[in-house]
Design a protein around this motif. Structure first.
Motif, PDB file in Angstrom:
ATOM      1  N   ALA A 270       0.856  -1.191   0.000  1.00  0.00           N
ATOM      2  CA  ALA A 270       0.000   0.000   0.000  1.00  0.00           C
ATOM      3  C   ALA A 270       0.889   1.237   0.000  1.00  0.00           C
ATOM      4  O   ALA A 270       2.067   1.177   0.386  1.00  0.00           O
ATOM      5  CB  ALA A 270      -0.892  -0.004   1.235  1.00  0.00           C
ATOM      6  N   CYS A 271       0.344   2.347  -0.426  1.00  0.00           N
ATOM      7  CA  CYS A 271       1.065   3.604  -0.298  1.00  0.00           C
ATOM      8  C   CYS A 271       1.174   3.952   1.185  1.00  0.00           C
ATOM      9  O   CYS A 271       0.194   3.794   1.928  1.00  0.00           O
ATOM     10  CB  CYS A 271       0.329   4.716  -1.054  1.00  0.00           C
ATOM     11  SG  CYS A 271       1.079   6.349  -0.849  1.00  0.00           S
ATOM     12  N   PRO A 272       2.349   4.415   1.656  1.00  0.00           N
ATOM     13  CA  PRO A 272       2.488   4.782   3.079  1.00  0.00           C
ATOM     14  C   PRO A 272       1.520   5.885   3.508  1.00  0.00           C
ATOM     15  O   PRO A 272       1.222   6.004   4.694  1.00  0.00           O
ATOM     16  CB  PRO A 272       3.939   5.262   3.180  1.00  0.00           C
ATOM     17  CG  PRO A 272       4.638   4.609   2.037  1.00  0.00           C
ATOM     18  CD  PRO A 272       3.633   4.513   0.942  1.00  0.00           C
ATOM     19  N   ASN A 273       1.044   6.667   2.558  1.00  0.00           N
ATOM     20  CA  ASN A 273       0.044   7.691   2.842  1.00  0.00           C
ATOM     21  C   ASN A 273      -1.329   7.026   2.858  1.00  0.00           C
ATOM     22  O   ASN A 273      -1.834   6.605   1.822  1.00  0.00           O
ATOM     23  CB  ASN A 273       0.108   8.783   1.775  1.00  0.00           C
ATOM     24  CG  ASN A 273      -1.014   9.810   1.923  1.00  0.00           C
ATOM     25  OD1 ASN A 273      -1.732   9.830   2.925  1.00  0.00           O
ATOM     26  ND2 ASN A 273      -1.165  10.667   0.925  1.00  0.00           N
ATOM     27  N   ASP A 274      -1.951   6.925   4.023  1.00  0.00           N
ATOM     28  CA  ASP A 274      -3.205   6.171   4.128  1.00  0.00           C
ATOM     29  C   ASP A 274      -4.385   6.864   3.447  1.00  0.00           C
ATOM     30  O   ASP A 274      -5.478   6.304   3.373  1.00  0.00           O
ATOM     31  CB  ASP A 274      -3.534   5.861   5.581  1.00  0.00           C
ATOM     32  CG  ASP A 274      -3.692   7.110   6.448  1.00  0.00           C
ATOM     33  OD1 ASP A 274      -3.751   8.224   5.884  1.00  0.00           O
ATOM     34  OD2 ASP A 274      -3.768   6.976   7.684  1.00  0.00           O
ATOM     35  N   GLN A 275      -4.167   8.078   2.944  1.00  0.00           N
ATOM     36  CA  GLN A 275      -5.206   8.765   2.182  1.00  0.00           C
ATOM     37  C   GLN A 275      -5.096   8.477   0.680  1.00  0.00           C
ATOM     38  O   GLN A 275      -5.928   8.937  -0.098  1.00  0.00           O
ATOM     39  CB  GLN A 275      -5.112  10.284   2.421  1.00  0.00           C
ATOM     40  CG  GLN A 275      -5.272  10.695   3.879  1.00  0.00           C
ATOM     41  CD  GLN A 275      -6.596  10.240   4.469  1.00  0.00           C
ATOM     42  OE1 GLN A 275      -7.660  10.492   3.884  1.00  0.00           O
ATOM     43  NE2 GLN A 275      -6.544   9.568   5.615  1.00  0.00           N
ATOM     44  N   CYS A 276      -4.059   7.734   0.299  1.00  0.00           N
ATOM     45  CA  CYS A 276      -3.807   7.445  -1.113  1.00  0.00           C
ATOM     46  C   CYS A 276      -4.091   5.968  -1.386  1.00  0.00           C
ATOM     47  O   CYS A 276      -3.683   5.097  -0.611  1.00  0.00           O
ATOM     48  CB  CYS A 276      -2.350   7.779  -1.458  1.00  0.00           C
ATOM     49  SG  CYS A 276      -1.881   7.399  -3.169  1.00  0.00           S
ATOM     50  N   TYR A 279      -0.784   1.829  -5.426  1.00  0.00           N
ATOM     51  CA  TYR A 279       0.010   0.671  -5.035  1.00  0.00           C
ATOM     52  C   TYR A 279       1.491   0.991  -5.209  1.00  0.00           C
ATOM     53  O   TYR A 279       1.880   1.853  -5.998  1.00  0.00           O
ATOM     54  CB  TYR A 279      -0.353  -0.555  -5.877  1.00  0.00           C
ATOM     55  CG  TYR A 279      -0.003  -0.422  -7.333  1.00  0.00           C
ATOM     56  CD1 TYR A 279       1.256  -0.808  -7.808  1.00  0.00           C
ATOM     57  CD2 TYR A 279      -0.917   0.105  -8.241  1.00  0.00           C
ATOM     58  CE1 TYR A 279       1.587  -0.662  -9.148  1.00  0.00           C
ATOM     59  CE2 TYR A 279      -0.583   0.252  -9.578  1.00  0.00           C
ATOM     60  CZ  TYR A 279       0.659  -0.139 -10.022  1.00  0.00           C
ATOM     61  OH  TYR A 279       0.992   0.023 -11.339  1.00  0.00           O
ATOM     62  N   ILE A 280       2.317   0.273  -4.455  1.00  0.00           N
ATOM     63  CA  ILE A 280       3.769   0.421  -4.531  1.00  0.00           C
ATOM     64  C   ILE A 280       4.367  -0.924  -4.921  1.00  0.00           C
ATOM     65  O   ILE A 280       4.104  -1.932  -4.252  1.00  0.00           O
ATOM     66  CB  ILE A 280       4.375   0.876  -3.176  1.00  0.00           C
ATOM     67  CG1 ILE A 280       3.711   2.171  -2.693  1.00  0.00           C
ATOM     68  CG2 ILE A 280       5.893   1.015  -3.281  1.00  0.00           C
ATOM     69  CD1 ILE A 280       3.924   3.356  -3.593  1.00  0.00           C
ATOM     70  N   ASP A 281       5.138  -0.953  -5.978  1.00  0.00           N
ATOM     71  CA  ASP A 281       5.827  -2.181  -6.373  1.00  0.00           C
ATOM     72  C   ASP A 281       7.019  -2.370  -5.434  1.00  0.00           C
ATOM     73  O   ASP A 281       8.112  -1.871  -5.671  1.00  0.00           O
ATOM     74  CB  ASP A 281       6.297  -2.076  -7.830  1.00  0.00           C
ATOM     75  CG  ASP A 281       6.935  -3.377  -8.324  1.00  0.00           C
ATOM     76  OD1 ASP A 281       7.178  -4.277  -7.494  1.00  0.00           O
ATOM     77  OD2 ASP A 281       7.209  -3.480  -9.531  1.00  0.00           O
ATOM     78  N   ASN A 288      13.833   6.019  -0.470  1.00  0.00           N
ATOM     79  CA  ASN A 288      13.830   7.368  -1.060  1.00  0.00           C
ATOM     80  C   ASN A 288      13.043   7.455  -2.358  1.00  0.00           C
ATOM     81  O   ASN A 288      12.962   8.542  -2.946  1.00  0.00           O
ATOM     82  CB  ASN A 288      15.254   7.904  -1.279  1.00  0.00           C
ATOM     83  CG  ASN A 288      16.060   7.961   0.020  1.00  0.00           C
ATOM     84  OD1 ASN A 288      15.509   8.337   1.063  1.00  0.00           O
ATOM     85  ND2 ASN A 288      17.329   7.561  -0.037  1.00  0.00           N
ATOM     86  N   ASP A 289      12.481   6.332  -2.847  1.00  0.00           N
ATOM     87  CA  ASP A 289      11.523   6.421  -3.950  1.00  0.00           C
ATOM     88  C   ASP A 289      10.255   7.088  -3.427  1.00  0.00           C
ATOM     89  O   ASP A 289      10.048   7.201  -2.207  1.00  0.00           O
ATOM     90  CB  ASP A 289      11.179   5.030  -4.481  1.00  0.00           C
ATOM     91  CG  ASP A 289      12.270   4.481  -5.388  1.00  0.00           C
ATOM     92  OD1 ASP A 289      13.195   5.244  -5.713  1.00  0.00           O
ATOM     93  OD2 ASP A 289      12.181   3.295  -5.770  1.00  0.00           O
ATOM     94  N   LYS A 290       9.402   7.524  -4.362  1.00  0.00           N
ATOM     95  CA  LYS A 290       8.160   8.180  -3.962  1.00  0.00           C
ATOM     96  C   LYS A 290       6.964   7.555  -4.679  1.00  0.00           C
ATOM     97  O   LYS A 290       7.109   7.000  -5.757  1.00  0.00           O
ATOM     98  CB  LYS A 290       8.228   9.678  -4.275  1.00  0.00           C
ATOM     99  CG  LYS A 290       9.260  10.425  -3.440  1.00  0.00           C
ATOM    100  CD  LYS A 290       9.223  11.916  -3.727  1.00  0.00           C
ATOM    101  CE  LYS A 290      10.223  12.656  -2.843  1.00  0.00           C
ATOM    102  NZ  LYS A 290      10.205  14.124  -3.109  1.00  0.00           N
ATOM    103  N   ILE A 298       8.947   6.574   0.216  1.00  0.00           N
ATOM    104  CA  ILE A 298       9.062   5.142   0.527  1.00  0.00           C
ATOM    105  C   ILE A 298      10.335   4.961   1.328  1.00  0.00           C
ATOM    106  O   ILE A 298      11.444   5.131   0.807  1.00  0.00           O
ATOM    107  CB  ILE A 298       9.122   4.291  -0.755  1.00  0.00           C
ATOM    108  CG1 ILE A 298       8.021   4.685  -1.735  1.00  0.00           C
ATOM    109  CG2 ILE A 298       9.053   2.809  -0.406  1.00  0.00           C
ATOM    110  CD1 ILE A 298       6.629   4.539  -1.214  1.00  0.00           C
ATOM    111  N   THR A 299      10.206   4.647   2.597  1.00  0.00           N
ATOM    112  CA  THR A 299      11.379   4.532   3.457  1.00  0.00           C
ATOM    113  C   THR A 299      11.895   3.096   3.508  1.00  0.00           C
ATOM    114  O   THR A 299      11.176   2.145   3.188  1.00  0.00           O
ATOM    115  CB  THR A 299      11.042   4.979   4.890  1.00  0.00           C
ATOM    116  OG1 THR A 299      10.097   4.050   5.450  1.00  0.00           O
ATOM    117  CG2 THR A 299      10.446   6.383   4.898  1.00  0.00           C
TER     118      THR A 299
END
Length: 448
Positions: A270-276, A279-281, A288-290, A298-299
């Motif tokens: 999931a995106c780390p932003n819970d309002q978004c 998806y994150i591969d 440091n990706d976004k 993305i930490t």
């Protein structure tokens, strides 16, 4: 005559049509449900225990009489080995031996007017079985059980018996009830002509042990070389579906779904932003990706957490293959929230198990919540026209009726109607006796 047959074969096949109906060549009721279902017709009800073996149950004298032709050879042996019981696979193989000795090898099962299959048409996959360590161990154990059950004189030679075992393994259907719960196993000679696809255009549905193949899509004409059912549950990644098919049936699927790229969300975080809702591969992402949609960072900690949750979920999904535990599902879902994307296949599988176990424990609030989360995922992975999707809408509708939320119930029951009339048919028990009464009940209370 040939021209008339060809014209009939070219006739339009509408979705929901029964394109094949067949009695089993050989079948057996699962020992897990033997006291709940008739051993012959596989219906629930009040039962009579066989007075000979005291092992099998029948719903009445008619079924007991109809079953005797097959049961009589095993009855005395079941009584002799009691209190030990015979494994289902051994009982099915013993019945197959008996049927073939009584001339079953001459049985013709027609799937078209002039086209049929016989036992000899089934592939034994002898070399594959011989090279399969797990199946060879199973076969060896079955031989020992059958020797004890039938005696040495009644057993075919080892090569012939392995051929029977191979045909049984590869060509058996799980006999399921209308809610897709397994009741037993059977071999269907005519239906064995149907190949597999992970994106099928037909489905196997059962009324007791009677198999119905129903068209999921409208076909220009009935061409058996193009009819496909799914041999497995398709709620999986392509890699895992291929692995399961190769292990069970010794082939790699080349259907369009397997050859096409997978949905990117299937293994996603999931995106780390819970309002978004993006998806994150996670496999290709690095620290440091976004997020491509909202720009959330993305930490490294988030990627490590994703890996840990996947490993944790894998372990528990493996442990719950036979039985789902509500509390374990809850723990897995708590860890997954905000980490796995809502369409991540492991999250969807966990939700499905949580939904089923919450129904078992009558935790209706939880069941409704899980079902609502599952709807979009089931439509995505099973498709719009699948019995599992239809049953999800039906179960959700029943829960909403119980909670007196008739307007919402009517919506889901209507969706169940649209699907189950195709997959199960308007004359099926579940359609006539469960769905229609609920629809009529909710329709009267829904504002027009």
């Amino acid at each position: 005559m040939a021209q008339e047959t060809e014209m009939r074969a070219k006739k339009l096949v509408h979705e929901g049509s029964t394109i094949h109906k067949e009695k089993p060549f050989v079948y057996v009721l699962s020992s897990k449900v033997r006291t709940e279902y008739c051993d012959f017709c596989m219906k629930k009800g009040k039962f009579l225990k066989c007075s000979g073996c005291h092992y099998v149950y029948y719903c009445g004298k008619i079924c007991q009489k109809d079953a005797w032709n097959v049961h009589k050879f095993e009855c005395r042996n079941l009584k002799r080995i009691a209190p030990r019981t015979l494994p289902d696979a051994a009982r099915l193989l013993a019945r197959l031996i008996h049927i073939l000795r009584k001339g079953g090898d001459l049985t013709k099962s027609y799937y078209l007017e002039n086209c049929f299959r016989m036992y000899k048409d089934l592939m034994s996959h002898y070399p594959n079985i011989k090279g399969d360590q797990q199946r060879m161990e199973h076969f060896t154990s079955l031989c020992a059980v059958l020797f004890d059950f039938l005696g040495d004189d009644s057993l075919p030679n080892s090569a012939e018996l392995m051929g029977m075992y191979g045909r049984m393994c590869i060509n058996s259907f799980n006999i399921i009830d209308q809610e897709l719960q397994c009741l037993g196993t059977g071999m269907y000679l005519g239906a064995s002509v149907i190949d597999h696809s992970c994106n099928p255009n037909a489905v196997a549905i059962f009324e007791g042990p009677i198999l119905h193949i129903r068209a999921l899509k409208t076909l220009q004409y009935l061409d058996w070389s193009e009819i496909r059912i799914s041999y497995i549950d398709v709620l999986n990644t392509t890699k895992d579906r291929q692995k399961e098919l190769e292990a069970a049936y010794y082939f790699l699927c080349q259907c369009p779904r397997c050859l096409a790229p997978e949905p990117p969300e299937i293994n996603a975080a999931a995106c780390p932003n819970d309002q978004c809702d993006n998806y994150i591969d996670a496999e290709s992402a690095s620290a440091n990706d976004k997020c491509g949609k909202c720009g959330a960072a993305i930490t490294e900690n988030f990627l490590e957490l994703f890996k840990q949750v996947i490993e944790f979920t894998d372990i528990h999904l493996q442990n719950m293959k036979q039985l789902a535990y509500f509390d374990v599902c809850e723990i897995c879902l708590q860890k997954q929230r905000g980490v796995l994307h809502k369409f991540n296949i492991k999250h969807v599988k966990t939700l499905d198990l949580a939904f089923q176990s919450s129904i078992d424990f009558q935790k209706w609030d939880f069941a409704r919540t899980y079902a609502l989360e599952l709807v979009d995922a089931f439509h995505k992975y099973y498709g719009q026209m699948h019995p599992i999707t239809g049953l999800l809408h039906l179960k959700l509708g029943k829960i909403l009726v119980f909670e007196e939320k008739d307007a919402f119930a009517f919506d889901h029951l209507t969706k169940a109607y649209q699907i189950l009339k195709i997959t199960h048919g308007v004359n099926s028990t579940i359609f006539k006796e469960e769905l229609i009464p609920l629809l009529q009940q909710t329709r009267m209370t829904v504002p027009r």
